[in-house]
Enzyme design. Structure first.
Site, mmCIF file in Angstrom:
data_model
loop_
_atom_site.group_PDB
_atom_site.id
_atom_site.type_symbol
_atom_site.label_atom_id
_atom_site.label_comp_id
_atom_site.label_asym_id
_atom_site.label_seq_id
_atom_site.Cartn_x
_atom_site.Cartn_y
_atom_site.Cartn_z
ATOM 1 N N TYR A 19 0.839 -1.194 0.000
ATOM 2 C CA TYR A 19 0.000 0.000 0.000
ATOM 3 C C TYR A 19 0.882 1.256 0.000
ATOM 4 O O TYR A 19 0.664 2.176 -0.782
ATOM 5 C CB TYR A 19 -0.924 -0.002 1.222
ATOM 6 C CG TYR A 19 -1.945 1.100 1.216
ATOM 7 C CD1 TYR A 19 -3.155 0.949 0.547
ATOM 8 C CD2 TYR A 19 -1.708 2.307 1.877
ATOM 9 C CE1 TYR A 19 -4.104 1.959 0.539
ATOM 10 C CE2 TYR A 19 -2.646 3.313 1.865
ATOM 11 C CZ TYR A 19 -3.843 3.142 1.209
ATOM 12 O OH TYR A 19 -4.767 4.149 1.197
ATOM 13 N N HIS A 23 1.160 4.091 -3.074
ATOM 14 C CA HIS A 23 0.821 5.496 -2.829
ATOM 15 C C HIS A 23 2.029 6.423 -2.957
ATOM 16 O O HIS A 23 1.877 7.588 -3.306
ATOM 17 C CB HIS A 23 0.134 5.666 -1.468
ATOM 18 C CG HIS A 23 -1.334 5.379 -1.545
ATOM 19 N ND1 HIS A 23 -1.827 4.100 -1.617
ATOM 20 C CD2 HIS A 23 -2.394 6.207 -1.605
ATOM 21 C CE1 HIS A 23 -3.141 4.157 -1.706
ATOM 22 N NE2 HIS A 23 -3.518 5.418 -1.705
ATOM 23 N N TYR A 42 -4.682 15.743 1.828
ATOM 24 C CA TYR A 42 -5.208 14.382 1.877
ATOM 25 C C TYR A 42 -4.151 13.535 2.575
ATOM 26 O O TYR A 42 -3.062 13.340 2.046
ATOM 27 C CB TYR A 42 -5.476 13.885 0.460
ATOM 28 C CG TYR A 42 -6.257 12.594 0.320
ATOM 29 C CD1 TYR A 42 -6.530 11.750 1.395
ATOM 30 C CD2 TYR A 42 -6.709 12.205 -0.928
ATOM 31 C CE1 TYR A 42 -7.246 10.584 1.234
ATOM 32 C CE2 TYR A 42 -7.431 11.029 -1.108
ATOM 33 C CZ TYR A 42 -7.697 10.220 -0.026
ATOM 34 O OH TYR A 42 -8.402 9.058 -0.199
ATOM 35 N N TRP A 77 -7.724 3.276 -10.713
ATOM 36 C CA TRP A 77 -6.992 3.209 -9.442
ATOM 37 C C TRP A 77 -7.617 2.151 -8.536
ATOM 38 O O TRP A 77 -6.919 1.365 -7.915
ATOM 39 C CB TRP A 77 -6.965 4.575 -8.760
ATOM 40 C CG TRP A 77 -6.217 4.580 -7.468
ATOM 41 C CD1 TRP A 77 -6.749 4.556 -6.203
ATOM 42 C CD2 TRP A 77 -4.795 4.613 -7.282
ATOM 43 N NE1 TRP A 77 -5.751 4.568 -5.257
ATOM 44 C CE2 TRP A 77 -4.549 4.607 -5.891
ATOM 45 C CE3 TRP A 77 -3.721 4.653 -8.162
ATOM 46 C CZ2 TRP A 77 -3.266 4.627 -5.368
ATOM 47 C CZ3 TRP A 77 -2.428 4.675 -7.631
ATOM 48 C CH2 TRP A 77 -2.214 4.669 -6.252
ATOM 49 N N TRP A 78 -8.953 2.126 -8.461
ATOM 50 C CA TRP A 78 -9.628 1.122 -7.641
ATOM 51 C C TRP A 78 -9.258 -0.286 -8.096
ATOM 52 O O TRP A 78 -8.986 -1.148 -7.268
ATOM 53 C CB TRP A 78 -11.137 1.288 -7.714
ATOM 54 C CG TRP A 78 -11.692 2.478 -7.026
ATOM 55 C CD1 TRP A 78 -11.066 3.324 -6.154
ATOM 56 C CD2 TRP A 78 -13.024 2.967 -7.160
ATOM 57 N NE1 TRP A 78 -11.926 4.301 -5.745
ATOM 58 C CE2 TRP A 78 -13.137 4.107 -6.344
ATOM 59 C CE3 TRP A 78 -14.128 2.558 -7.900
ATOM 60 C CZ2 TRP A 78 -14.319 4.837 -6.242
ATOM 61 C CZ3 TRP A 78 -15.306 3.282 -7.798
ATOM 62 C CH2 TRP A 78 -15.392 4.403 -6.966
#
Length: 105
Positions: A19, A23, A42, A77-78
């Protein structure tokens, strides 16, 4: 006017490093889309004990990354993240919006 939004999601067991890796290399087109949507901040935090992600956004009034479900960049992206997160049948992250109960300015 800026608003603060928070929500939580969940990683699959053992996926923290992957993850982070994904990112840290966030796609430039996704980053641009988020900024154009009105997201100026964010942050995502990880809770090791529960594999939970806590996300915080500072947004223009009425804006949110949660409202981009029809955008092709977001859908891509999902799909890219679906193997390491808990997701729905459309690969969108299962997320829960959190209610703000305290804020110190």
């Amino acid at each position: 006017m800026k608003e603060r939004l928070a929500f939580k999601m969940k990683l699959k067991e053992g996926q923290k490093e992957e993850y982070y890796k994904r990112h840290n290399a966030i796609w430039p087109e996704l980053k641009l889309l988020l900024k154009q949507t009105g997201i100026s901040e964010y942050s995502i935090f990880f809770d090791e004990e529960s594999n939970s992600l806590f996300a915080f956004q500072k947004v223009e009034s009425g804006a949110s990354s949660q409202d981009l479900s029809e955008n092709p960049i977001v859908k891509k992206w999902w799909d890219y993240m679906a193997d390491i997160m808990e997701v729905r049948s459309d690969n969108s992250p299962i997320s829960k919006v959190l209610e703000e109960v305290f804020y110190l300015e």
